[in-house]
Design a protein around this motif. Structure first.
Motif, PDB file in Angstrom:
ATOM      1  N   MET A  42       0.340  -2.820  -6.903  1.00 11.42           N
ATOM      2  CA  MET A  42       0.332  -2.103  -5.627  1.00 11.42           C
ATOM      3  C   MET A  42      -0.979  -1.323  -5.513  1.00 11.42           C
ATOM      4  O   MET A  42      -1.678  -1.124  -6.494  1.00 11.42           O
ATOM      5  N   THR A  43      -1.290  -0.885  -4.305  1.00  9.29           N
ATOM      6  CA  THR A  43      -2.522  -0.135  -4.071  1.00  9.29           C
ATOM      7  C   THR A  43      -2.193   1.267  -3.572  1.00  9.29           C
ATOM      8  O   THR A  43      -1.503   1.422  -2.556  1.00  9.29           O
ATOM      9  N   VAL A  44      -2.656   2.283  -4.300  1.00  9.93           N
ATOM     10  CA  VAL A  44      -2.485   3.659  -3.850  1.00  9.93           C
ATOM     11  C   VAL A  44      -3.639   3.966  -2.893  1.00  9.93           C
ATOM     12  O   VAL A  44      -4.790   4.097  -3.300  1.00  9.93           O
ATOM     13  N   SER A  45      -3.310   4.078  -1.616  1.00 11.05           N
ATOM     14  CA  SER A  45      -4.335   4.218  -0.582  1.00 11.05           C
ATOM     15  C   SER A  45      -4.528   5.638  -0.092  1.00 11.05           C
ATOM     16  O   SER A  45      -5.583   5.980   0.441  1.00 11.05           O
ATOM     17  N   SER A  92       1.448   8.092  10.567  1.00 10.97           N
ATOM     18  CA  SER A  92       0.775   7.284  11.592  1.00 10.97           C
ATOM     19  C   SER A  92      -0.164   6.239  11.006  1.00 10.97           C
ATOM     20  O   SER A  92      -0.757   5.454  11.735  1.00 10.97           O
ATOM     21  N   HIS A  93      -0.303   6.224   9.679  1.00  8.91           N
ATOM     22  CA  HIS A  93      -1.196   5.276   9.010  1.00  8.91           C
ATOM     23  C   HIS A  93      -0.524   3.902   8.996  1.00  8.91           C
ATOM     24  O   HIS A  93       0.441   3.669   8.282  1.00  8.91           O
ATOM     25  N   GLU A  94      -1.045   2.971   9.767  1.00 13.83           N
ATOM     26  CA  GLU A  94      -0.386   1.682   9.971  1.00 13.83           C
ATOM     27  C   GLU A  94      -0.343   0.822   8.717  1.00 13.83           C
ATOM     28  O   GLU A  94       0.529  -0.045   8.589  1.00 13.83           O
ATOM     29  N   GLU A  95      -1.257   1.030   7.771  1.00  9.47           N
ATOM     30  CA  GLU A  95      -1.311   0.157   6.596  1.00  9.47           C
ATOM     31  C   GLU A  95      -0.405   0.619   5.446  1.00  9.47           C
ATOM     32  O   GLU A  95      -0.210  -0.122   4.481  1.00  9.47           O
ATOM     33  N   ILE A  96       0.145   1.819   5.540  1.00 11.76           N
ATOM     34  CA  ILE A  96       0.987   2.331   4.457  1.00 11.76           C
ATOM     35  C   ILE A  96       2.391   1.734   4.557  1.00 11.76           C
ATOM     36  O   ILE A  96       3.048   1.813   5.593  1.00 11.76           O
ATOM     37  N   ASP A  97       2.846   1.134   3.446  1.00 12.10           N
ATOM     38  CA  ASP A  97       4.174   0.527   3.394  1.00 12.10           C
ATOM     39  C   ASP A  97       5.210   1.456   2.772  1.00 12.10           C
ATOM     40  O   ASP A  97       6.352   1.517   3.226  1.00 12.10           O
ATOM     41  N   LEU A  98       4.805   2.146   1.703  1.00 12.45           N
ATOM     42  CA  LEU A  98       5.733   2.965   0.916  1.00 12.45           C
ATOM     43  C   LEU A  98       5.164   4.371   0.746  1.00 12.45           C
ATOM     44  O   LEU A  98       3.975   4.530   0.446  1.00 12.45           O
ATOM     45  N   VAL A  99       6.023   5.371   0.915  1.00 10.54           N
ATOM     46  CA  VAL A  99       5.623   6.755   0.693  1.00 10.54           C
ATOM     47  C   VAL A  99       6.432   7.287  -0.479  1.00 10.54           C
ATOM     48  O   VAL A  99       7.658   7.280  -0.464  1.00 10.54           O
ATOM     49  N   ILE A 117      -8.889   7.040  -5.086  1.00 11.16           N
ATOM     50  CA  ILE A 117      -8.039   6.849  -3.914  1.00 11.16           C
ATOM     51  C   ILE A 117      -8.881   7.106  -2.673  1.00 11.16           C
ATOM     52  O   ILE A 117      -9.512   8.154  -2.551  1.00 11.16           O
ATOM     53  N   PRO A 118      -8.914   6.161  -1.735  1.00 10.59           N
ATOM     54  CA  PRO A 118      -9.882   6.238  -0.627  1.00 10.59           C
ATOM     55  C   PRO A 118      -9.606   7.271   0.448  1.00 10.59           C
ATOM     56  O   PRO A 118     -10.533   7.730   1.126  1.00 10.59           O
ATOM     57  N   PHE A 119      -8.346   7.667   0.647  1.00 12.31           N
ATOM     58  CA  PHE A 119      -8.026   8.532   1.780  1.00 12.31           C
ATOM     59  C   PHE A 119      -7.232   9.734   1.301  1.00 12.31           C
ATOM     60  O   PHE A 119      -6.285   9.591   0.531  1.00 12.31           O
ATOM     61  N   VAL A 120      -7.607  10.930   1.747  1.00  7.11           N
ATOM     62  CA  VAL A 120      -6.886  12.153   1.390  1.00  7.11           C
ATOM     63  C   VAL A 120      -6.466  12.879   2.661  1.00  7.11           C
ATOM     64  O   VAL A 120      -7.097  12.746   3.713  1.00  7.11           O
ATOM     65  N   THR A 121      -5.391  13.650   2.538  1.00  5.46           N
ATOM     66  CA  THR A 121      -4.931  14.419   3.689  1.00  5.46           C
ATOM     67  C   THR A 121      -4.072  15.591   3.232  1.00  5.46           C
ATOM     68  O   THR A 121      -3.500  15.568   2.140  1.00  5.46           O
ATOM     69  N   ASP A 122      -3.994  16.607   4.064  1.00  7.96           N
ATOM     70  CA  ASP A 122      -3.061  17.702   3.838  1.00  7.96           C
ATOM     71  C   ASP A 122      -2.045  17.758   4.973  1.00  7.96           C
ATOM     72  O   ASP A 122      -1.347  18.741   5.149  1.00  7.96           O
ATOM     73  N   LYS A 123      -1.962  16.648   5.743  1.00  2.31           N
ATOM     74  CA  LYS A 123      -1.032  16.562   6.861  1.00  2.31           C
ATOM     75  C   LYS A 123      -0.146  15.325   6.698  1.00  2.31           C
ATOM     76  O   LYS A 123      -0.650  14.202   6.642  1.00  2.31           O
ATOM     77  N   LEU A 124       1.157  15.519   6.620  1.00  5.04           N
ATOM     78  CA  LEU A 124       2.068  14.391   6.487  1.00  5.04           C
ATOM     79  C   LEU A 124       1.975  13.461   7.685  1.00  5.04           C
ATOM     80  O   LEU A 124       2.132  12.237   7.551  1.00  5.04           O
ATOM     81  N   SER A 125       1.694  14.008   8.845  1.00  2.00           N
ATOM     82  CA  SER A 125       1.591  13.189  10.065  1.00  2.00           C
ATOM     83  C   SER A 125       0.523  12.107   9.941  1.00  2.00           C
ATOM     84  O   SER A 125       0.650  11.035  10.537  1.00  2.00           O
ATOM     85  N   ALA A 126      -0.526  12.387   9.161  1.00  2.00           N
ATOM     86  CA  ALA A 126      -1.581  11.390   8.977  1.00  2.00           C
ATOM     87  C   ALA A 126      -1.066  10.171   8.216  1.00  2.00           C
ATOM     88  O   ALA A 126      -1.515   9.046   8.435  1.00  2.00           O
ATOM     89  N   ILE A 127      -0.120  10.402   7.327  1.00  2.00           N
ATOM     90  CA  ILE A 127       0.490   9.296   6.576  1.00  2.00           C
ATOM     91  C   ILE A 127       1.482   8.551   7.460  1.00  2.00           C
ATOM     92  O   ILE A 127       1.529   7.320   7.465  1.00  2.00           O
ATOM     93  N   LYS A 155       0.834  -1.188   0.000  1.00  2.00           N
ATOM     94  CA  LYS A 155       0.000   0.000   0.000  1.00  2.00           C
ATOM     95  C   LYS A 155       0.878   1.252   0.000  1.00  2.00           C
ATOM     96  O   LYS A 155       1.816   1.359   0.780  1.00  2.00           O
ATOM     97  N   VAL A 156       0.511   2.178  -0.888  1.00  2.00           N
ATOM     98  CA  VAL A 156       1.341   3.344  -1.168  1.00  2.00           C
ATOM     99  C   VAL A 156       0.606   4.633  -0.823  1.00  2.00           C
ATOM    100  O   VAL A 156      -0.602   4.755  -1.060  1.00  2.00           O
ATOM    101  N   ALA A 157       1.353   5.584  -0.300  1.00  2.00           N
ATOM    102  CA  ALA A 157       0.857   6.954  -0.130  1.00  2.00           C
ATOM    103  C   ALA A 157       1.655   7.846  -1.065  1.00  2.00           C
ATOM    104  O   ALA A 157       2.889   7.770  -1.103  1.00  2.00           O
TER     105      ALA A 157
END
Length: 227
Positions: free
Chosen positions: A27-30, A61-68, A49-59, A5-7
Motif C-alpha cells: 500500500m502507499t501512505v500518501s 476531500s482527497h479523491e485518491e485516498i482509499d483508506l483512512v 510521505i508526499p502530503f501533510v495536513t492539519d485538517k481532516l477535511s483535506a483528507i 492509498k492510505v492516509a
C-alpha cells in the motif's frame, strides 16, 4: 492492480508502526495528519510521505485516498470515524473504539449503512503467530475445555511520574483498561471463540496524582496530542 492509498491520522503509533507495515503490504501512505502541521511535516520528511495536513477535511476531500487509519487519542475517534465513513472512505480505527459504549453502538450502526466500506478496529494482536496458534489449538480441542483464562500485562511505560499525555487522562479515553485491557478482552474472545456475557471487576488507580513540572505542564497540550 493499483496500490491502495492510505492516509494516517495521527503521528505516534501510525508513524512508528503502521506506515512501514502499510508499505510492506503493497500500500502507499500518501497523507499524514497531525494536530500541529509542523509535526506532520517532520514525520512526512522521515517517512517520505508526499502530503501533510492539519485538517481532516483535506483528507475527506482527497479523491485518491482509499483508506483512512485513525490513530489519534480515543476522544477523537467517534467524530473522526463518522466523518470518514460519510465521505465514502474505508476506516481502520485504533482501539479503544470510543470513550463510551453509546458512541461505539452508534458507530457500529452507522457502519451498516455503508456495506461496501471497511470499518474495522485495529486489534493487531489477532494476527500474531502465537495468538493464531493458541486459537487453532483450542479450536482443535488439543488442550481440553476452557475453564479459566488468566491474562496478565506488565509494562513500565507509566512509571515516569512526569510523563503526561492522553494515556494518563481519563477525559481523553486514557487508562490501562482502555489502552491495554481492550487487547486482553479481544484476545480472550478471539482465541476461545466464546463471548463475554457477564463482567465483575475491580479497578484501582495506583498513581492518583502525577507530579507535573512547569516545563511538562506548559507542553501538556502538545503531548495530549497526535498519537
Amino acid at each position: 492492480m493499483a496500490r491502495m492509498k492510505v492516509a494516517i491520522v495521527g503521528t505516534g503509533w501510525g508513524a512508528r508502526v503502521q506506515a512501514p507495515i502499510f508499505e510492506a503490504a503493497g500500500m502507499t501512505v500518501s497523507v499524514v495528519w497531525a494536530r500541529h502541521r509542523h509535526t506532520a511535516q517532520r514525520i512526512a520528511r522521515q517517512l517520505n510521505i508526499p502530503f501533510v495536513t492539519d485538517k481532516l477535511s483535506a483528507i475527506l476531500s482527497h479523491e485518491e485516498i482509499d483508506l483512512v487509519s485513525i490513530v489519534t487519542p480515543p476522544a477523537t475517534h467517534f467524530d473522526f470515524t463518522k466523518q470518514v465513513l460519510e465521505s465514502g472512505k474505508h476506516v481502520l480505527l485504533e482501539k479503544p473504539m470510543t470513550v463510551t459504549p453509546e458512541q461505539a453502538v452508534e458507530l457500529a450502526e452507522l457502519s451498516k449503512r455503508y456495506p461496501k466500506q471497511l470499518c474495522i478496529i485495529d486489534h493487531e494482536l489477532r494476527f500474531l503467530k502465537t495468538v493464531q496458534t493458541m486459537k487453532e489449538l483450542i479450536a482443535a480441542g488439543r488442550i481440553g475445555s476452557i475453564l479459566n483464562v488468566d491474562g496478565q500485562i506488565t509494562t513500565g511505560s507509566r512509571l515516569h511520574l512526569h510523563k503526561w499525555n492522553w494515556w494518563s487522562d481519563i477525559s481523553q479515553g486514557g487508562g490501562a483498561l482502555s489502552a491495554i485491557g481492550s487487547h486482553v478482552i479481544d484476545t480472550l474472545q478471539n482465541v476461545t471463540g466464546q463471548r463475554i456475557v457477564n463482567v465483575s471487576a475491580l479497578v484501582k488507580t495506583n498513581i492518583k496524582q502525577r507530579v507535573v513540572s512547569m516545563s511538562s505542564d506548559a507542553n501538556h497540550n502538545n503531548n495530549n496530542n497526535n498519537n
